[in-house]
Structure formats: structure tokens, C-alpha cells
Write a protein that holds these residues in place. Structure first.
Motif, PDB file in Angstrom:
ATOM      1  N   ALA A   1       1.051  -1.305   0.047  1.00 31.13           N
ATOM      2  CA  ALA A   1       0.118   0.051   0.064  1.00 31.13           C
ATOM      3  C   ALA A   1       0.724   1.250  -0.059  1.00 31.13           C
ATOM      4  N   ALA A   2       2.162   1.164   0.111  1.00 27.32           N
ATOM      5  CA  ALA A   2       3.039   2.346   0.192  1.00 27.32           C
ATOM      6  C   ALA A   2       3.980   2.431  -0.860  1.00 27.32           C
ATOM      7  N   ALA A   3       4.224   3.518  -1.401  1.00 28.28           N
ATOM      8  CA  ALA A   3       5.148   3.325  -2.560  1.00 28.28           C
ATOM      9  C   ALA A   3       6.532   3.252  -2.201  1.00 28.28           C
ATOM     10  N   ARG A   4       6.930   4.042  -0.986  1.00 35.08           N
ATOM     11  CA  ARG A   4       8.423   3.951  -0.812  1.00 35.08           C
ATOM     12  C   ARG A   4       8.710   2.838   0.347  1.00 35.08           C
ATOM     13  N   PRO A   5       9.821   1.972   0.144  1.00 33.94           N
ATOM     14  CA  PRO A   5       9.938   0.658   0.701  1.00 33.94           C
ATOM     15  C   PRO A   5       9.976   1.104   2.190  1.00 33.94           C
ATOM     16  N   GLY A   6      10.531   2.300   2.835  1.00 33.69           N
ATOM     17  CA  GLY A   6      10.575   2.303   4.344  1.00 33.69           C
ATOM     18  C   GLY A   6       9.306   2.380   4.705  1.00 33.69           C
ATOM     19  N   ASP A   7       8.440   3.341   3.963  1.00 28.95           N
ATOM     20  CA  ASP A   7       6.901   3.463   4.515  1.00 28.95           C
ATOM     21  C   ASP A   7       6.132   2.203   4.549  1.00 28.95           C
ATOM     22  N   GLY A   8       6.605   1.219   3.401  1.00 29.01           N
ATOM     23  CA  GLY A   8       5.873  -0.268   3.235  1.00 29.01           C
ATOM     24  C   GLY A   8       6.275  -1.063   4.727  1.00 29.01           C
ATOM     25  N   LEU A   9       7.786  -1.013   5.113  1.00 32.14           N
ATOM     26  CA  LEU A   9       8.061  -1.644   6.047  1.00 32.14           C
ATOM     27  C   LEU A   9       7.508  -1.175   7.448  1.00 32.14           C
ATOM     28  N   LYS A  10       7.063   0.140   7.570  1.00 33.18           N
ATOM     29  CA  LYS A  10       6.378   0.648   8.773  1.00 33.18           C
ATOM     30  C   LYS A  10       4.947   0.223   8.706  1.00 33.18           C
ATOM     31  N   LEU A  11       4.133   0.000   7.495  1.00 27.26           N
ATOM     32  CA  LEU A  11       3.020  -0.229   7.738  1.00 27.26           C
ATOM     33  C   LEU A  11       2.980  -1.794   7.893  1.00 27.26           C
ATOM     34  N   ILE A  12       4.010  -2.691   7.750  1.00 25.52           N
ATOM     35  CA  ILE A  12       4.022  -3.916   7.888  1.00 25.52           C
ATOM     36  C   ILE A  12       3.959  -4.338   9.492  1.00 25.52           C
ATOM     37  N   HIS A  13       5.081  -3.405  10.034  1.00 23.37           N
ATOM     38  CA  HIS A  13       5.319  -3.491  11.479  1.00 23.37           C
ATOM     39  C   HIS A  13       4.079  -3.180  12.061  1.00 23.37           C
TER      40      HIS A  13
ATOM     41  N   LEU B   1      11.096  -3.682  16.463  1.00 26.52           N
ATOM     42  CA  LEU B   1      10.598  -2.796  15.139  1.00 26.52           C
ATOM     43  C   LEU B   1      10.865  -1.317  15.564  1.00 26.52           C
ATOM     44  N   ASP B   2      10.694  -0.733  16.763  1.00 24.24           N
ATOM     45  CA  ASP B   2      11.245   0.488  17.056  1.00 24.24           C
ATOM     46  C   ASP B   2      12.901   0.752  16.539  1.00 24.24           C
ATOM     47  N   TYR B   3      13.670   0.032  16.911  1.00 20.30           N
ATOM     48  CA  TYR B   3      15.065  -0.109  16.312  1.00 20.30           C
ATOM     49  C   TYR B   3      15.250  -0.114  15.074  1.00 20.30           C
ATOM     50  N   GLU B   4      14.555  -0.959  14.455  1.00 20.22           N
ATOM     51  CA  GLU B   4      14.614  -1.298  12.948  1.00 20.22           C
ATOM     52  C   GLU B   4      14.166   0.073  12.302  1.00 20.22           C
ATOM     53  N   GLU B   5      13.011   0.426  12.511  1.00 16.38           N
ATOM     54  CA  GLU B   5      12.442   1.704  11.921  1.00 16.38           C
ATOM     55  C   GLU B   5      13.260   2.987  11.921  1.00 16.38           C
ATOM     56  N   GLU B   6      13.856   3.117  13.312  1.00 14.44           N
ATOM     57  CA  GLU B   6      14.666   4.037  13.641  1.00 14.44           C
ATOM     58  C   GLU B   6      15.855   4.410  12.427  1.00 14.44           C
ATOM     59  N   ASN B   7      16.423   3.175  12.534  1.00 14.73           N
ATOM     60  CA  ASN B   7      17.820   3.135  11.716  1.00 14.73           C
ATOM     61  C   ASN B   7      17.847   2.559  10.151  1.00 14.73           C
ATOM     62  N   LEU B   8      16.460   2.065   9.623  1.00 16.56           N
ATOM     63  CA  LEU B   8      16.414   1.414   8.319  1.00 16.56           C
ATOM     64  C   LEU B   8      15.455   2.434   7.621  1.00 16.56           C
ATOM     65  N   ILE B   9      14.446   2.903   8.078  1.00 17.91           N
ATOM     66  CA  ILE B   9      13.437   3.586   7.307  1.00 17.91           C
ATOM     67  C   ILE B   9      14.195   4.955   6.669  1.00 17.91           C
ATOM     68  N   PRO B  10      14.797   5.564   7.333  1.00 18.02           N
ATOM     69  CA  PRO B  10      15.644   6.606   6.523  1.00 18.02           C
ATOM     70  C   PRO B  10      16.287   6.340   5.218  1.00 18.02           C
ATOM     71  N   ILE B  11      16.919   5.107   5.454  1.00 22.28           N
ATOM     72  CA  ILE B  11      17.943   4.544   4.354  1.00 22.28           C
ATOM     73  C   ILE B  11      17.076   3.941   3.150  1.00 22.28           C
ATOM     74  N   LEU B  12      16.157   3.236   3.438  1.00 21.69           N
ATOM     75  CA  LEU B  12      15.159   2.766   2.569  1.00 21.69           C
ATOM     76  C   LEU B  12      14.516   3.725   2.063  1.00 21.69           C
ATOM     77  N   ASN B  13      14.169   4.690   2.328  1.00 25.67           N
ATOM     78  CA  ASN B  13      13.395   5.790   1.682  1.00 25.67           C
ATOM     79  C   ASN B  13      14.221   6.796   1.171  1.00 25.67           C
ATOM     80  N   ALA B  14      15.519   6.787   1.175  1.00 31.26           N
ATOM     81  CA  ALA B  14      16.484   7.864   0.786  1.00 31.26           C
ATOM     82  C   ALA B  14      16.631   7.863  -0.702  1.00 31.26           C
ATOM     83  N   ASN B  15      16.508   6.871  -1.431  1.00 31.29           N
ATOM     84  CA  ASN B  15      16.626   6.821  -2.906  1.00 31.29           C
ATOM     85  C   ASN B  15      15.272   6.660  -3.575  1.00 31.29           C
ATOM     86  N   ALA B  16      14.342   6.433  -2.842  1.00 31.98           N
ATOM     87  CA  ALA B  16      13.067   5.983  -3.423  1.00 31.98           C
ATOM     88  C   ALA B  16      12.410   7.257  -4.198  1.00 31.98           C
ATOM     89  N   PRO B  17      11.682   6.880  -5.325  1.00 32.48           N
ATOM     90  CA  PRO B  17      11.102   8.073  -6.124  1.00 32.48           C
ATOM     91  C   PRO B  17      10.093   8.728  -5.286  1.00 32.48           C
TER      92      PRO B  17
END
Length: 279
Positions: free
Chosen positions: A143-155, A263-279
Motif C-alpha cells: 500500500a506504500a510506494a516507498r519501501p521504508g513506508d511499506g516496512l512501517k505499515l507491515i510493522h 521494530l522501533d530500533y529497525e524503523e529508527e535505523n532503516l526507514i531513512p535509508i530505505l526511503n532515501a533513494n525512493a522516487p
């Protein structure tokens, strides 16, 4: 539910990517889109659902709030069984199958064992409430276009399911019914599958692209191993013939605390990276 109320829930669900307000904020809720039996128009309905041992299957019940008539969505899928399911995190095509005989009775008994409201609806309606299996028929679309946002939805979906299971176990009385056992096992299977996919696909990619976060990745892998041990223990308890509800409750609490911190730790550290190069 009136059409205006249904539409309000649908808009909330889509705007909140699966999150809604009262009275359904603590419920398992999906959006079911069917094709009109007479008009051919697409119609969407919010529905509660039951989990199954098969992760590709959900069940919905045509209660219509205890009305003596079957709801429109049931008539629609009886003619056009290919439907669309929205869970908040994913949207996918499914094949609807109306259960019959002993299979229907078994699933309905599971439903009433967890929520007696289904039995009250059936009594009020004066008809056997149809039970429908929704079987995954195509790959789920995030449901989310950016991978980091998708990870947050799954979490967030896991957070909600753990909260529901904790509440169900706490209110289950002396033992666990069949549906509650399945709910516990389903969240274990879902978390295990999610972590397996991360270990096999997302984590190796991040290792290669971002060597500077090696310490973060090492911690996440250690936490996966710790959570796997907790999942095995919960599954062992739930599968036992004489289940101790208090032990299950304590284990669900323990698992929830560990998973939420992870989940909190993963989101804090990975979401910015996963979304950085997303369109």
C-alpha cells in the motif's frame, strides 16, 4: 451498517492505511470489493475477518448485523467470486468460496468460540450465517510506494495483531479456544516469515550498500534469533493439549515487548535509508 457509515469507515481505513477509529479500532478489519451481481459495478464493504492456519486464507461472515437477508456483497461474490481485499498494508486479488456443511459449521464454531456476537447475529437473523473463505489469488501489492513506508505499515500490522492477541488471551478465561490458538499461531508464522524474508533479501542488500551500518545489522540479526526462540516457545505452548492460559499470556507479553523494541530500533535505523533513494 448504513451506507454513509460504511463509507466513513472506508475513507478512514484508506486514509489511515488500515487504521480506523471507534468502534473498530481494536478489530481485525479489511475492505472487500466485489462486482455487482446485477450492475457489474464495483462495491467496497468493510468487514471483520477470521484468520486461518493457511496464511493465504481469511474468512468473512455474511451477518449483515443480524438482518434476515444476506448482505449485498454476499450476493455479488456468489455470482462473481473474484474479489479484491485490502488489509491496510497490502491489496490483493482473492477467490471467494462459500463454505458448506461440516466445513462451514467448524469455522462458524471457531468464530463464536472467540466472539459470541456471531451467534447472537445468527439468532437475530433467523438464518444460518454464510461463511466465506477468501483465498489469495495474486501477489499482494504494497500500500506504500516507498519501501521504508511499506516496512512501517507491515510493522504496524504486527503491532496491532499482537495487541489483539494479548487482549484475546487475557479475556479467554480458563483455556484457549480453537480460533484463539490459530490467532496465536498466525502471528508467530507471520513474524517468522517476515524475518526470514528480511534475512534472505533486504538485509544482504543493505549489507552491500551500507557497510557503515554493520553494527546495526548485526544487532537486528541477533534480535531475529532471540525472537525466533520466543516464537518457538509460544507455538509450543499453544499447541499443547492442556494449555495453561496464564503461561500463554505471559509468553505473549514477553514476545510483544521484545518485538516492539525490535521494530522501533529497525524503523529508527532503516526507514531513512530505505526511503532515501525512493522516487
Amino acid at each position: 451498517m448504513t451506507m454513509d457509515f460504511n463509507q466513513h469507515v472506508i475513507e478512514q481505513f484508506r486514509a489511515g492505511q488500515g487504521r480506523v477509529g471507534p468502534p473498530f479500532e481494536d478489530a481485525r478489519l479489511l475492505l472487500l470489493t466485489t462486482t455487482g451481481a446485477r450492475t457489474g459495478n464495483r462495491r467496497t464493504t468493510p468487514l471483520g475477518y477470521l484468520l486461518d492456519e493457511d496464511p493465504g486464507r481469511l474468512y468473512v461472515i455474511a451477518s449483515a448485523g443480524g438482518s434476515p437477508r444476506h448482505p449485498a456483497w454476499f450476493h455479488n461474490l456468489r455470482k462473481n467470486p473474484r474479489v479484491t481485499v485490502e488489509t491496510g498494508a497490502f491489496t490483493y486479488e482473492a477467490d471467494a468460496r462459500i463454505l458448506e456443511g461440516a466445513e462451514r459449521d467448524r469455522i462458524f464454531a471457531r468464530a463464536t468460540g472467540t466472539d459470541p456476537g456471531w451467534a447472537r447475529y445468527e439468532t437475530a437473523s433467523g438464518r444460518p450465517l454464510p461463511v466465506v473463505a477468501l483465498d489469495l489469488a495474486g501477489p499482494p501489492a504494497p500500500a506504500a510506494a516507498r519501501p521504508g513506508d511499506g516496512l512501517k505499515l507491515i510493522h504496524d500490522a504486527f503491532r496491532k495483531e499482537l495487541a489483539i492477541v494479548r487482549k484475546e488471551v487475557a479475556e479467554s478465561g480458563g483455556g484457549l479456544g480453537a480460533q484463539l490458538r490459530i490467532n496465536c499461531l498466525a502471528v508467530c508464522q507471520g513474524l517468522s516469515h517476515h524475518h526470514t524474508m528480511e534475512d534472505a533479501h533486504m538485509f544482504p542488500h543493505l549489507d552491500e550498500q551500507y557497510p557503515e551500518i554493520a553494527d546495526v545489522m548485526a544487532r537486528l540479526r541477533r534480535e531475529h534469533e532471540e525472537i525466533a526462540r520466543l516464537l518457538e516457545e509460544l507455538q509450543r505452548l499453544v499447541a499443547g493439549e492442556h494449555t495453561d492460559r496464564a503461561a500463554v499470556s505471559a509468553e505473549v507479553d514477553r514476545l510483544t515487548a521484545q518485538v516492539e523494541a525490535h521494530l522501533d530500533y529497525e524503523e529508527e535505523n532503516l526507514i531513512p535509508i530505505l526511503n532515501a533513494n525512493a522516487p
